[in-house]
Scaffold this motif. Structure first.
Motif, PDB file in Angstrom:
ATOM      1  N   LEU A   1       0.786  -1.604   0.343  1.00  0.00           N
ATOM      2  CA  LEU A   1      -0.334  -0.034  -0.257  1.00  0.00           C
ATOM      3  C   LEU A   1       0.799   1.228  -0.190  1.00  0.00           C
ATOM      4  N   SER A   2       0.667   2.064  -0.965  1.00  0.00           N
ATOM      5  CA  SER A   2       1.339   3.087  -0.913  1.00  0.00           C
ATOM      6  C   SER A   2       0.640   4.545  -1.174  1.00  0.00           C
ATOM      7  N   GLU A   3       0.960   5.409  -0.074  1.00  0.00           N
ATOM      8  CA  GLU A   3       0.223   6.755   0.091  1.00  0.00           C
ATOM      9  C   GLU A   3       0.111   8.073  -0.550  1.00  0.00           C
ATOM     10  N   GLY A   4       0.970   7.292  -1.712  1.00  0.00           N
ATOM     11  CA  GLY A   4       0.774   8.330  -3.178  1.00  0.00           C
ATOM     12  C   GLY A   4       1.085   9.984  -2.917  1.00  0.00           C
ATOM     13  N   SER A   5       1.302  10.197  -1.784  1.00  0.00           N
ATOM     14  CA  SER A   5       1.643  12.003  -1.753  1.00  0.00           C
ATOM     15  C   SER A   5       2.719  11.847  -1.939  1.00  0.00           C
ATOM     16  N   ASP A   6       3.863  11.668  -2.732  1.00  0.00           N
ATOM     17  CA  ASP A   6       4.869  12.452  -2.752  1.00  0.00           C
ATOM     18  C   ASP A   6       4.289  11.976  -5.115  1.00  0.00           C
ATOM     19  N   VAL A   7       3.631  12.177  -5.570  1.00  0.00           N
ATOM     20  CA  VAL A   7       3.417  11.278  -7.025  1.00  0.00           C
ATOM     21  C   VAL A   7       2.848  13.424  -7.221  1.00  0.00           C
ATOM     22  N   ALA A   8       3.899  13.199  -8.559  1.00  0.00           N
ATOM     23  CA  ALA A   8       3.267  14.907  -9.234  1.00  0.00           C
ATOM     24  C   ALA A   8       1.875  15.064  -9.408  1.00  0.00           C
ATOM     25  N   PRO A   9       1.389  16.675  -9.113  1.00  0.00           N
ATOM     26  CA  PRO A   9       0.509  16.640  -8.803  1.00  0.00           C
ATOM     27  C   PRO A   9      -0.508  16.799  -9.797  1.00  0.00           C
ATOM     28  N   THR A  10       0.385  16.925 -11.295  1.00  0.00           N
ATOM     29  CA  THR A  10      -0.618  16.364 -12.699  1.00  0.00           C
ATOM     30  C   THR A  10      -1.043  14.985 -12.598  1.00  0.00           C
ATOM     31  N   LEU A  11      -0.421  13.983 -11.256  1.00  0.00           N
ATOM     32  CA  LEU A  11      -0.992  12.574 -11.690  1.00  0.00           C
ATOM     33  C   LEU A  11      -2.248  12.040 -11.045  1.00  0.00           C
ATOM     34  N   SER A  12      -3.067  13.647 -10.330  1.00  0.00           N
ATOM     35  CA  SER A  12      -3.718  13.297  -8.775  1.00  0.00           C
ATOM     36  C   SER A  12      -2.833  12.340  -7.719  1.00  0.00           C
ATOM     37  N   PRO A  13      -2.242  13.154  -6.949  1.00  0.00           N
ATOM     38  CA  PRO A  13      -1.705  12.272  -6.021  1.00  0.00           C
ATOM     39  C   PRO A  13      -3.098  11.289  -5.245  1.00  0.00           C
ATOM     40  N   ARG A  14      -3.261   9.470  -4.783  1.00  0.00           N
ATOM     41  CA  ARG A  14      -4.191   9.560  -4.127  1.00  0.00           C
ATOM     42  C   ARG A  14      -3.219   8.372  -3.556  1.00  0.00           C
ATOM     43  N   PRO A  15      -3.732   7.306  -2.411  1.00  0.00           N
ATOM     44  CA  PRO A  15      -3.072   5.954  -1.565  1.00  0.00           C
ATOM     45  C   PRO A  15      -3.509   4.708  -2.563  1.00  0.00           C
ATOM     46  N   TYR A  16      -2.764   4.156  -3.353  1.00  0.00           N
ATOM     47  CA  TYR A  16      -2.890   2.963  -4.296  1.00  0.00           C
ATOM     48  C   TYR A  16      -2.256   1.497  -3.671  1.00  0.00           C
ATOM     49  N   LEU A  17      -2.360   0.121  -4.332  1.00  0.00           N
ATOM     50  CA  LEU A  17      -2.158  -0.648  -4.525  1.00  0.00           C
ATOM     51  C   LEU A  17      -0.720  -0.865  -5.299  1.00  0.00           C
ATOM     52  N   HIS A  18       0.333  -1.089  -5.005  1.00  0.00           N
ATOM     53  CA  HIS A  18       1.903  -1.929  -5.923  1.00  0.00           C
ATOM     54  C   HIS A  18       3.218  -2.204  -5.436  1.00  0.00           C
ATOM     55  N   PRO A  19       3.177  -3.183  -6.154  1.00  0.00           N
ATOM     56  CA  PRO A  19       3.370  -3.917  -5.940  1.00  0.00           C
ATOM     57  C   PRO A  19       2.381  -4.467  -6.173  1.00  0.00           C
ATOM     58  N   VAL A  20       1.067  -5.376  -6.875  1.00  0.00           N
ATOM     59  CA  VAL A  20       0.402  -6.500  -6.263  1.00  0.00           C
ATOM     60  C   VAL A  20       1.233  -7.918  -7.204  1.00  0.00           C
ATOM     61  N   SER A  21       1.402  -8.854  -5.805  1.00  0.00           N
ATOM     62  CA  SER A  21       1.712 -10.341  -6.642  1.00  0.00           C
ATOM     63  C   SER A  21       1.185 -11.058  -6.675  1.00  0.00           C
ATOM     64  N   THR A  22       1.020 -12.739  -7.382  1.00  0.00           N
ATOM     65  CA  THR A  22       0.428 -13.930  -7.001  1.00  0.00           C
ATOM     66  C   THR A  22       1.928 -14.277  -6.084  1.00  0.00           C
ATOM     67  N   LEU A  23       0.670 -15.916  -5.365  1.00  0.00           N
ATOM     68  CA  LEU A  23       1.658 -16.401  -4.260  1.00  0.00           C
ATOM     69  C   LEU A  23       3.033 -16.490  -4.997  1.00  0.00           C
ATOM     70  N   ASP A  24       3.565 -16.726  -6.496  1.00  0.00           N
ATOM     71  CA  ASP A  24       4.889 -17.126  -6.897  1.00  0.00           C
ATOM     72  C   ASP A  24       5.674 -15.641  -6.808  1.00  0.00           C
ATOM     73  N   GLY A  25       5.124 -14.901  -6.608  1.00  0.00           N
ATOM     74  CA  GLY A  25       5.969 -13.285  -7.109  1.00  0.00           C
ATOM     75  C   GLY A  25       5.851 -13.422  -8.558  1.00  0.00           C
ATOM     76  N   VAL A  26       4.683 -13.101  -9.456  1.00  0.00           N
ATOM     77  CA  VAL A  26       4.829 -12.538 -10.251  1.00  0.00           C
ATOM     78  C   VAL A  26       4.067 -11.441  -9.926  1.00  0.00           C
ATOM     79  N   ILE A  27       4.110 -10.387 -10.306  1.00  0.00           N
ATOM     80  CA  ILE A  27       3.996  -9.140 -10.313  1.00  0.00           C
ATOM     81  C   ILE A  27       2.768  -8.236 -11.450  1.00  0.00           C
ATOM     82  N   VAL A  28       2.042  -8.165 -11.014  1.00  0.00           N
ATOM     83  CA  VAL A  28       0.336  -7.873 -11.779  1.00  0.00           C
ATOM     84  C   VAL A  28      -0.016  -6.227 -11.818  1.00  0.00           C
ATOM     85  N   THR A  29       0.604  -5.908 -11.292  1.00  0.00           N
ATOM     86  CA  THR A  29       0.031  -4.264 -11.266  1.00  0.00           C
ATOM     87  C   THR A  29       1.336  -3.673 -11.905  1.00  0.00           C
ATOM     88  N   ASP A  30       0.933  -2.351 -12.139  1.00  0.00           N
ATOM     89  CA  ASP A  30       1.993  -0.923 -12.943  1.00  0.00           C
ATOM     90  C   ASP A  30       1.657  -0.448 -12.441  1.00  0.00           C
TER      91      ASP A  30
END
Length: 666
Positions: free
Chosen positions: A390-419
């Motif tokens: 979980l990221s707070e997202g507060s350091d995201v650039a203002p033009t990207l509309s900063p917000r909390p989000y999940l990343h990375p999300v992965s499978t149990l075997d470690g395959v990352i499925v978010t960007d």
């Protein structure tokens, strides 16, 4: 009038260019070359020019220069410049002017007290391109300036860093050197980008983030991202390396609301792509030593005075005091060549730096595998296996509309499925909630689609989602958030609940959310679809999927992107080959007459969402909140349609109705 007498300190390397130029100036009567100071003797005939071991020796011999040109190692600039000023001379000093902020302050004070001037050898600041670009900006050819970025991808060999004891050093024998990619080899990219952002002096800079790395066996950085916040509000992001596969001309890009301007400062070529179309031209350039001589003759303003290096020196100081550069691991580097021509190539460094500049993010924030770890707000796990950050997202650039989000999300075997922060849509942030039109505020990021314009336009309408409360207990995360307009005024109050739980084929991510007005009146929720863009009804829950291939997206009764986009099936499955292996995502949501349509992209970019305002606006009430719930199965491997259908049916049988969430604890 007698031509000014000039002494050159440094007689080898880049100093030979100054020597050649001074001889030309002497032939034309613009200057008199009085002598050269360098402990190493000249290569061949000195051409009748007196040669001294040091500046002190030159001055002690009775030479009285009007101008001293300093082209020596960076850590020697400050003492030599101070000595020249004390002798009554004006100074031309190569970049970087000095090696610390303290030295800069001392040199500036000494020059002011002595009534002398210091010209800094940032030759790119002598380009007429800068004035041409200023004229374009004043004329509004690219609208309002949003950001300035520079990407410099050069290549240097081990021989480059073994050529002298100071090369690649942060400190030498207790003396600051700061010979890194941003402060010496590609310093022109830094100072020129700052200049185009209107940041010349120290007071034009609010703060600097320096994220430093190296592949060479050196003390300093050879691959870095530097981000500068200016007092004007224009962000400057610099992605620089000396470890590229091929050396290319650095490019500075000024991004505006209605177009872009690109400058290749090594060739002075400008490309304007704005309201009047696209055009390219090449500008002229003044030599900064000639400019200094002209200043002495006429009093004309210098093109690169020491004071205008103040913003650059803020960057240099941030690099100087930053944590030591982190070593890029061997698995991320390929070495080519032999002997002194051996050089490292950092894998995909060109694309990584371009993405960092586009997103205005450090390499740590991007999550580059070899970068420093960016601390997560929290981590969800299943049976002790971390599966989502979980990221707070507060350091995201203002033009990207900063917000909390999940990343990375992965499978149990470690395959990352978010960007997140992808090059194509930097405002796509992992998995979470985002809406483009909240009573006129963009809380999705990027450009806004408006009915009046009938297209996407950059507007100063970006808000942010503020995290007010975060609590975690027994694998469940509860959050209280406030969605704010550009001025920080509350628009929406949200309660959000994340939960990770085991599943037969992987694990379930459960998201529950409720939105209510924070204004005292119903708040209008919309987006491109409700504002007139057919099929563009995104906004609400959105999952930016990691880069993948062999995509198979389907629902209970449709197959393929075009067929499932806009449908209201109770589940949607996405199977693909990701960087670390195959994985399947199964999105499950309650299915009723008020079901949100699926928003799906596969060909242009990979993403899945549930559209809160598909083709018409909705509202967030004051009293009864608007509730949504979605479950996502994250599974390794390829799940066939029959297996997906059974898993989705099991999830739906558990009653996915979005029940009220508990109030925030007092």
């Amino acid at each position: 009038m007698t031509a000014p007498g000039v002494a050159l300190v440094g007689g080898h390397g880049f100093a030979t260019r100054h020597l050649e130029h001074l001889r030309g100036a002497e032939r034309s009567g613009r200057a008199r070359l009085l002598g050269v100071a360098d402990p190493r003797p000249p290569e061949g005939d000195a051409g009748g020019v007196p040669w001294f071991d040091s500046l002190d020796d030159l001055l002690d011999a009775g030479v009285e220069p009007d101008v001293v040109v300093i082209s020596t190692p960076p850590h020697t600039h400050a003492p030599l410049a101070l000595r020249a000023i004390a002798a009554g001379a004006d100074v031309y000093v190569e970049k970087p002017p000095v090696a610390s902020w303290a030295q800069y302050v001392e040199l500036e004070r000494a020059a002011r007290d002595a009534g002398r001037v210091v010209q800094v050898g940032f030759q790119s600041l002598g380009s007429e391109a800068l004035d041409i670009i200023d004229d374009c900006l004043r004329a509004g050819e690219i609208g309002d300036v949003l950001a300035v970025g520079a990407v410099g991808t050069w290549s240097r060999t081990v021989g480059y860093f073994s050529r002298s004891p100071w090369a690649g050093k942060r400190v030498l024998d207790g003396v600051d050197v700061v010979d890194g990619v941003a402060t010496n080899p590609l310093a022109h990219a830094v100072v020129t980008a700052l200049r185009l952002a209107g940041a010349r002096r120290a007071e034009d800079v609010l703060d600097v983030d320096a994220d430093l790395y190296h592949a060479h066996a050196i003390d300093s950085d050879d691959t870095s991202v530097v981000r500068v916040r200016t007092t004007s509000g224009v962000a400057v992001t610099l992605g620089l390396t000396l470890c590229a596969a091929e050396q290319t001309a650095p490019v500075i890009r000024v991004r505006g609301t209605r177009g872009t301007i690109e400058l290749s400062y090594t060739t002075d070529e400008i490309t304007v792509d704005g309201v009047d179309g696209r055009r390219t031209r090449t500008a002229g350039r003044a030599h900064l030593l000639d400019d200094l001589l002209a200043h002495r003759a006429t009093g004309a303003e210098l093109l690169s005075p020491l004071a205008d290096s103040g913003a650059f020196m803020r960057v240099l100081e941030a690099v100087r005091v930053a944590d030591p550069p982190r070593q890029i691991p061997p698995e991320a580097v390929t070495w080519t060549g032999t002997g002194p021509d051996r050089r490292p190539v950092v894998h995909d460094v060109d694309a990584i730096l371009a993405r960092a500049v586009t997103a205005q993010a450090t390499l740590a924030e991007l999550g580059v595998p070899w970068a420093r770890r960016h601390p997560a707000l929290d981590v969800l796990d299943v049976g002790g296996v971390p599966v989502a950050e979980l990221s707070e997202g507060s350091d995201v650039a203002p033009t990207l509309s900063p917000r909390p989000y999940l990343h990375p999300v992965s499978t149990l075997d470690g395959v990352i499925v978010t960007d997140h922060l992808p090059a194509d849509h930097a405002w796509h942030l992992g998995a979470g909630m985002a809406i483009q039109d909240v009573d006129g505020t963009n809380l999705w990021g990027g450009r806004t689609f408006t009915a009046a314009d009938g297209e996407y336009v950059w507007r100063d309408d970006h808000g942010r989602v503020r995290l007010d409360h975060h609590a975690r207990e027994a694998g469940v995360v509860e959050q209280a958030l406030t969605w704010c307009d550009p001025a920080g005024a509350p628009l929406l109050a949200e309660r959000r609940r994340w939960e990770a739980a085991p599943a037969p084929d992987g694990w379930w991510l459960d998201l529950r959310t409720e939105l209510r007005s924070a204004t005292g009146s119903p708040v209008l929720l919309g987006g491109p679809g409700s504002n007139g863009r057919p099929g563009g009804g995104y906004g609400g829950f959105f999952w930016r999927i990691a880069p993948c291939s062999d995509v198979h997206v389907r629902t209970a009764d449709a197959d393929g992107e075009q067929a499932v986009h806009g449908s209201t099936s109770p589940w949607l499955a996405w199977t693909a080959e990701f960087a670390a292996g195959p994985a399947t995502l199964v999105f499950v949501a309650p299915h009723d007459d008020d079901a949100d349509p699926w928003f799906v992209r596969a060909a242009g970019y990979p993403g899945v969402g549930l559209a809160l305002a598909w083709d018409r606006t909705t509202t967030a009430p004051v009293d009864e909140p608007r509730r949504r719930r979605v479950r996502v199965l994250v599974a390794d491997g390829v799940l066939d349609d029959a297996r997906v259908a059974r898993l989705a049916a099991d999830a739906l049988a558990q009653d996915l109705a979005p029940a009220p969430l508990a109030a925030r604890p007092a």
